[in-house]
Design an enzyme around this catalytic site. Structure first.
Site, PDB file in Angstrom:
ATOM      1  N   LYS A  72     -28.660  26.220 -24.389  1.00  0.00           N
ATOM      2  CA  LYS A  72     -28.629  26.578 -25.810  1.00  0.00           C
ATOM      3  C   LYS A  72     -29.281  27.897 -26.087  1.00  0.00           C
ATOM      4  O   LYS A  72     -30.328  28.015 -25.135  1.00  0.00           O
ATOM      5  CB  LYS A  72     -28.878  25.708 -26.886  1.00  0.00           C
TER       6      LYS A  72
HETATM    7  C1  LIG Z   1     -24.461  21.436 -27.404  1.00  0.00           C
HETATM    8  C2  LIG Z   1     -23.733  20.951 -28.309  1.00  0.00           C
HETATM    9  C3  LIG Z   1     -23.806  19.727 -28.934  1.00  0.00           C
HETATM   10  C4  LIG Z   1     -24.763  18.862 -28.649  1.00  0.00           C
HETATM   11  O1  LIG Z   1     -26.013  19.325 -28.398  1.00  0.00           O
HETATM   12  P1  LIG Z   1     -26.910  18.194 -27.722  1.00  0.00           P
HETATM   13  O2  LIG Z   1     -28.360  18.429 -28.009  1.00  0.00           O
HETATM   14  O3  LIG Z   1     -26.633  18.323 -26.011  1.00  0.00           O
HETATM   15  O4  LIG Z   1     -26.703  16.739 -28.022  1.00  0.00           O
HETATM   16  C5  LIG Z   1     -23.062  19.457 -30.395  1.00  0.00           C
HETATM   17  N1  LIG Z   1     -22.353  20.466 -30.761  1.00  0.00           N
HETATM   18  C6  LIG Z   1     -21.905  21.621 -30.156  1.00  0.00           C
HETATM   19  C7  LIG Z   1     -20.670  22.384 -30.685  1.00  0.00           C
HETATM   20  C8  LIG Z   1     -22.546  21.800 -28.943  1.00  0.00           C
HETATM   21  O5  LIG Z   1     -21.991  22.907 -28.126  1.00  0.00           O
END
Ligand SMILES: *Cc1c(COP(=O)(O)O)cnc(C)c1O
Length: 392
Positions: free
Chosen positions: A190
C-alpha cells in the site's frame, strides 16, 4: 553459463515498497529501546496520522481488515443486518460483514471509475440495510456527496475503505476526515507500508473509545500503560475484544513513511502521467478516468483493453508482459465471482453486468515510487508494442 541474457533483461516487479535506511534506522532504534509492542511510537504515529488527514482521532491497528471489523463493531452491526459493499474490491471489505453473520450486499460499479455505483446501491437497499462501505478503488475517491445523501435518506452508517487512498481528497477535503469512520491499510504493497498495519480515523469520541477498547481485548482504555513505569497491575475487561494492536516497530516505520507520503505520491503521479501520455494515444487501450473534483492517491494504475480492437485478451496480454519480465496484477476479481460469495449468497454475474464485463479487460501495471527510468521505459515500450502488434 549464459549470463549475458539476464544482464540485458530489465525486470519490473509489480510492486516494491519505498522503504530504506531511514525506516531501518527507526525500526532498529525501537528494538534497541527494548519496548517492542504498542507504546510511545504508536501514540505518536496516531497523533501525526490524525493531523495529516485532519481527523480528531486515529487508532492504530494491525491491518485494514481489523480496522473495518472494529468499525462495524463500533456501529453495532448485528446478525441478519445488511451492508452495501462494491463487488470490485478485496475480500476484506465484505468478509468483515460476514464475521457478524450479517450479509454483505454486493453492489455493481460505475463503468468509468470502477467505484461503487450509488444508483445501484440504492436499488439494493432493504429494511435490514444498516451501512455502506465505499472503497476508493486505485486511490480515486468515490462519489462521496452521493454516498452521504443516500446514507442520510436511508439512515445508513458510512464506513470508508481507504486502503488505497492515502493521500487523497474529495472536494478539497482529505480522505480520512470525510465520513463517520475511515479505515486505512499499511500492508506491504500500500501507499504507506509498515509490512502489516492499519488505522481507523473518526471525529466521534464514542467510536474512538470503542475502537480503542476493542482493539486490545476489550480492556479499559490505556490498559497498555500498566506495562510502563507509571502504570499499575490493575485492569478491567469491559467486553470480549480482539488482539488488533499495532507494534512500536511498525509505528516507527509508519512515522518515517508518513513524512514521505506526499513525495511518494508525486513520484507515482509522474509515472502515471507518462503512462497516460503513451497509452492515451492508442485506440487499443483505455487509460484510467480521473475526475477533476477529487485527487486520487494513485495507488494503482488500472489499464483497460479495448477488446474489439485487439486480437488478444487480458490474460494473454498479462502473459506477454510476464514474458518481458513485467509484473502485473488484477484489481480485483469481483467478489460475486468467488465461490464463497456466489454459493453462500447466490450471487449471479448477470446482476453485476458492469463489473463482470470490465473485469474481463482490466489489469494493473507496476506503479511504485522507486521505479527506475529504465523500468518505466520498459513498461511503456512493452505495453505499446504488445498492443500495436495485436491490433485488429
Ligand atoms: C489491502 C486491502 C484491504 C485490506 O488491508 P489489510 O491491511 O491487508 O487488511 C482492504 N480493502 C482493500 C480495498 C484493500 O486493497
Amino acid at each position: 553459463m549464459k549470463t549475458d541474457l539476464s544482464t540485458h533483461t530489465i525486470s519490473v516487479p509489480f510492486h516494491k515498497a519505498a522503504v530504506g535506511e531511514e525506516e531501518a534506522q527507526a525500526a532498529a532504534e525501537v528494538i534497541r529501546s527494548g519496548w517492542l509492542t504498542m507504546g510511545p511510537q504508536t501514540l505518536e504515529f496516531e497523533r501525526q496520522f490524525a493531523e495529516y488527514v485532519g481527523a480528531k482521532y486515529a487508532l492504530a491497528v494491525n491491518s485494514c481488515t481489523a480496522a473495518l471489523h472494529l468499525a462495524l463493531e463500533a456501529v453495532g452491526l448485528k446478525e441478519g443486518d445488511e451492508v452495501l459493499v462494491p463487488t470490485v474490491t478485496f475480500t476484506s471489505t465484505a468478509e468483515v460483514v460476514a464475521y457478524f453473520h450479517a450479509k454483505p450486499v454486493l453492489v455493481d460499479v460505475d463503468a468509468a471509475t470502477l467505484n461503487i455505483s450509488v444508483e445501484d446501491a440504492e436499488r439494493r437497499i432493504t429494511s435490514r440495510t444498516r451501512a455502506i462501505i465505499p472503497v476508493h478503488l486505485a486511490g480515486q475517491p468515490c462519489d462521496m456527496d452521493e454516498v452521504h445523501a443516500l446514507a442520510a435518506k436511508h439512515g445508513l452508517r458510512v464506513i470508508e475503505d481507504a486502503a488505497h487512498s492515502l493521500p487523497a481528497s474529495y472536494h478539497g477535503k482529505t480522505i480520512g476526515a470525510l465520513s463517520e469512520i475511515t479505515c486505512f491499510s499499511f500492508y506491504a504493497t500500500k501507499t504507506l507500508a509498515t509490512g502489516e498495519g492499519g488505522m481507523v480515523t473518526t471525529d466521534d469520541a464514542g467510536i474512538a473509545d470503542r475502537v480503542r477498547i476493542m482493539r486490545l481485548h476489550g480492556i479499559g482504555r490505556d490498559a497498555w500503560k500498566r506495562y510502563t513505569s507509571e502504570g499499575s497491575w490493575y485492569y478491567e475487561v469491559l467486553a470480549p475484544g480482539y488482539k488488533y494492536n499495532l507494534t512500536d516497530v511498525q509505528s516507527a516505520i509508519g512515522l518515517v513513511q508518513l513524512r514521505k507520503c506526499a513525495e511518494m505520491r508525486s513520484k507515482r503521479a509522474e509515472i502515471a502521467r507518462r503512462y497516460n501520455e503513451a497509452f492515451g494515444k492508442l485506440p487499443t487501450l483505455e487509460i484510467p478516468t480521473l475526475k477533476n473534483d477529487r485527487e486520487s492517491a494513485l495507488h494503482l494504475y488500472i489499464l483497460r483493453l479495448n477488446r474489439d480492437k485487439l486480437r488478444i485478451n487480458r490474460n494473454e496480454f498479462v502473459a506477454a508482459l510476464k514474458q518481458r519480465e513485467i509484473g502485473t496484477s488484477v484489481h480485483f476479481i469481483p467478489l460475486h465471482m468467488h465461490p464463497y460469495y456466489r454459493d453462500t449468497y447466490g450471487y449471479d454475474s448477470a446482476d453485476f453486468p458492469v463489473a463482470t464485463r470490465e473485469y474481463e479487460r482490466y489489469m494493473s501495471l507496476p506503479l511504485f515510487p522507486d521505479m527506475s527510468e529504465e523500468q518505466i521505459h520498459h513498461v511503456i515500450e512493452s505495453v505499446t508494442s504488445i498492443a500495436e502488434q495485436n491490433r485488429i
